[in-house]
Scaffold this motif. Sequence first.
Motif, mmCIF file in Angstrom:
data_model
loop_
_atom_site.group_PDB
_atom_site.id
_atom_site.type_symbol
_atom_site.label_atom_id
_atom_site.label_comp_id
_atom_site.label_asym_id
_atom_site.label_seq_id
_atom_site.Cartn_x
_atom_site.Cartn_y
_atom_site.Cartn_z
ATOM 1 N N GLN A 11 -6.944 -35.317 -47.399
ATOM 2 C CA GLN A 11 -7.859 -37.465 -46.881
ATOM 3 C C GLN A 11 -6.744 -38.281 -47.104
ATOM 4 O OE1 GLN A 11 -10.791 -36.855 -45.974
ATOM 5 N NE2 GLN A 11 -11.751 -38.210 -47.271
ATOM 6 N N GLN A 12 -5.736 -37.915 -47.408
ATOM 7 C CA GLN A 12 -4.837 -38.736 -47.700
ATOM 8 C C GLN A 12 -3.680 -39.217 -47.057
ATOM 9 O OE1 GLN A 12 -2.295 -38.529 -51.586
ATOM 10 N NE2 GLN A 12 -0.501 -40.451 -51.171
ATOM 11 N N ALA A 13 -3.792 -37.692 -46.397
ATOM 12 C CA ALA A 13 -2.616 -37.584 -45.159
ATOM 13 C C ALA A 13 -3.238 -38.693 -43.826
ATOM 14 C CB ALA A 13 -2.615 -36.291 -44.687
ATOM 15 N N GLU A 14 -4.862 -38.098 -43.594
ATOM 16 C CA GLU A 14 -5.571 -39.225 -42.784
ATOM 17 C C GLU A 14 -5.920 -40.144 -42.602
ATOM 18 O OE1 GLU A 14 -8.452 -38.694 -39.244
ATOM 19 O OE2 GLU A 14 -6.451 -37.812 -39.857
ATOM 20 N N PHE A 15 -6.038 -40.796 -44.356
ATOM 21 C CA PHE A 15 -5.581 -41.920 -44.351
ATOM 22 C C PHE A 15 -4.504 -42.366 -43.656
ATOM 23 C CE2 PHE A 15 -5.471 -45.751 -46.448
ATOM 24 C CZ PHE A 15 -6.059 -47.098 -46.302
ATOM 25 N N ALA A 16 -3.249 -41.791 -43.959
ATOM 26 C CA ALA A 16 -2.359 -43.239 -43.894
ATOM 27 C C ALA A 16 -2.223 -42.224 -42.098
ATOM 28 C CB ALA A 16 -1.217 -42.417 -43.830
ATOM 29 N N ARG A 17 -2.417 -41.335 -41.319
ATOM 30 C CA ARG A 17 -2.219 -41.524 -40.501
ATOM 31 C C ARG A 17 -3.380 -42.626 -39.316
ATOM 32 N NH1 ARG A 17 -5.803 -39.699 -35.346
ATOM 33 N NH2 ARG A 17 -6.851 -39.632 -36.484
ATOM 34 N N LEU A 18 -4.476 -42.766 -39.844
ATOM 35 C CA LEU A 18 -5.864 -43.906 -39.481
ATOM 36 C C LEU A 18 -4.769 -45.390 -39.299
ATOM 37 C CD1 LEU A 18 -9.385 -42.386 -40.758
ATOM 38 C CD2 LEU A 18 -8.158 -42.682 -38.433
ATOM 39 N N LYS A 19 -4.249 -45.492 -40.274
ATOM 40 C CA LYS A 19 -3.003 -46.586 -40.309
ATOM 41 C C LYS A 19 -2.220 -46.678 -39.932
ATOM 42 C CE LYS A 19 -4.230 -49.256 -42.998
ATOM 43 N NZ LYS A 19 -4.906 -50.218 -43.633
ATOM 44 N N LEU A 20 -1.433 -45.210 -39.130
ATOM 45 C CA LEU A 20 -0.728 -45.781 -38.420
ATOM 46 C C LEU A 20 -1.094 -46.213 -37.161
ATOM 47 C CD1 LEU A 20 1.872 -42.547 -38.987
ATOM 48 C CD2 LEU A 20 2.104 -45.337 -39.292
ATOM 49 N N LEU A 21 -3.148 -45.659 -36.546
ATOM 50 C CA LEU A 21 -3.332 -45.506 -35.613
ATOM 51 C C LEU A 21 -3.356 -47.000 -35.450
ATOM 52 C CD1 LEU A 21 -5.893 -43.385 -34.746
ATOM 53 C CD2 LEU A 21 -6.108 -45.957 -34.138
ATOM 54 N N GLU A 22 -4.063 -47.515 -36.388
ATOM 55 C CA GLU A 22 -4.861 -48.583 -36.378
ATOM 56 C C GLU A 22 -3.216 -50.209 -36.307
ATOM 57 O OE1 GLU A 22 -8.653 -49.170 -39.364
ATOM 58 O OE2 GLU A 22 -6.542 -50.150 -40.704
ATOM 59 N N LEU A 202 4.231 -45.693 -22.831
ATOM 60 C CA LEU A 202 5.473 -45.505 -22.755
ATOM 61 C C LEU A 202 6.793 -45.420 -23.917
ATOM 62 C CD1 LEU A 202 8.455 -44.103 -21.033
ATOM 63 C CD2 LEU A 202 7.986 -46.106 -19.176
ATOM 64 N N SER A 203 6.662 -44.665 -24.942
ATOM 65 C CA SER A 203 6.998 -45.068 -25.666
ATOM 66 C C SER A 203 8.411 -44.423 -26.417
ATOM 67 C CB SER A 203 6.720 -45.190 -27.254
ATOM 68 O OG SER A 203 4.828 -45.787 -26.798
ATOM 69 N N CYS A 204 9.448 -44.745 -27.114
ATOM 70 C CA CYS A 204 10.206 -43.994 -27.857
ATOM 71 C C CYS A 204 10.048 -43.614 -28.957
ATOM 72 C CB CYS A 204 12.110 -44.861 -27.433
ATOM 73 S SG CYS A 204 12.182 -46.625 -28.631
ATOM 74 N N GLY A 205 11.312 -42.820 -29.330
ATOM 75 C CA GLY A 205 10.284 -42.311 -30.967
ATOM 76 C C GLY A 205 11.150 -43.149 -31.759
ATOM 77 N N ASN A 206 10.153 -43.098 -32.894
ATOM 78 C CA ASN A 206 10.282 -44.219 -34.203
ATOM 79 C C ASN A 206 9.310 -45.289 -33.875
ATOM 80 O OD1 ASN A 206 10.617 -43.864 -36.647
ATOM 81 N ND2 ASN A 206 12.465 -45.379 -35.927
ATOM 82 N N SER A 207 8.386 -45.209 -32.694
ATOM 83 C CA SER A 207 8.215 -46.173 -31.757
ATOM 84 C C SER A 207 6.743 -46.715 -32.485
ATOM 85 C CB SER A 207 7.478 -46.488 -30.807
ATOM 86 O OG SER A 207 6.820 -45.492 -29.943
ATOM 87 N N LYS A 208 5.830 -47.088 -32.547
ATOM 88 C CA LYS A 208 4.622 -47.538 -33.094
ATOM 89 C C LYS A 208 3.001 -46.265 -32.676
ATOM 90 C CE LYS A 208 3.782 -52.085 -34.693
ATOM 91 N NZ LYS A 208 3.429 -52.886 -34.653
ATOM 92 N N VAL A 209 3.052 -46.277 -31.412
ATOM 93 C CA VAL A 209 2.999 -44.489 -30.073
ATOM 94 C C VAL A 209 2.773 -43.253 -31.297
ATOM 95 C CG1 VAL A 209 2.206 -43.724 -28.528
ATOM 96 C CG2 VAL A 209 2.164 -45.986 -29.196
ATOM 97 N N ALA A 210 4.534 -43.204 -30.682
ATOM 98 C CA ALA A 210 4.829 -41.756 -31.685
ATOM 99 C C ALA A 210 4.740 -41.489 -32.637
ATOM 100 C CB ALA A 210 6.848 -42.047 -31.094
#
Length: 263
Positions: A11-22, A202-210
């Motif tokens: 759950q905590q990992a999924e919440f963190a992933r969803l926050k990254l997506l937002e 089109l994104s580099c590493g350490n970007s939001k999408v990456a």
Amino acid sequence: MNEYVFASAEQQAEFARLKLLEDAFDAQTQQIIQSLGVAAGWKCLELGPGAGSILAWLSDLVGSSGQVVGVDKNTAFIESISAPQISKIAGDILDVELEDNSFDLIHARYVLVHIVESVKVIDKLIKLLKPGGLLVLEEPAFTAAQVIDNSLPNAQAHQRVNAAISQMFIDLNLEPAIGLKLPLLLQQNNLHIENVLDNRHLSCGNSKVAKVAGSSAATLQTKYVQTQKASVQDVEAYINNSFDSNFWAIYYSTISVVGKKIL
């Protein structure tokens, strides 16, 4: 079988992933919705609100005279979001009872890609819209993923993981490029297509999408490997690439479509 690929995530990992997506995609979503003139008093449906940022944002737009309904199979991440105009419903949208012809705006982002019966969901969402109501769908096309320079370290490993991601969805009877089909699907359901936006990431590493892609890969490593398109080492290289600012790639595309109910 639950087709949601992140269903078994902690759950905590999924919440963190969803926050990254937002963090990566809310600005574009807000720009699209704001351009539609959403105002006080509107009734909105947010399908699959995830961690709830757009749900909360919509509630501010419509104000106390409006209404925002959030529908998700798992509402645990939006329990802390509250306002008099917000209603939260736990369940499958195909089973939830809502009034037809009642919503001014319906929005879903990265939801249909996880639903085998996505065409039925679209049909129901259209029925829920008022005449003149707006349906905003934002879905990925993972088939757009592409390595930019094959000479880069880990480039081939990265490309194999791209193939594994698409294959994972195919193996689950899901469509990895469902975003590309949205305009036609809405048009076939008699919606007027107001806008189509194809955002190729089109994104580099350490970007939001990456970071979103790397987080997903860390959670779904076993599923990627099960496709036999990529190895554990390939997935590890892909994750490393997602933190390397010198590694550039097209991670995928997001297609955003606005359809207006004309009947």
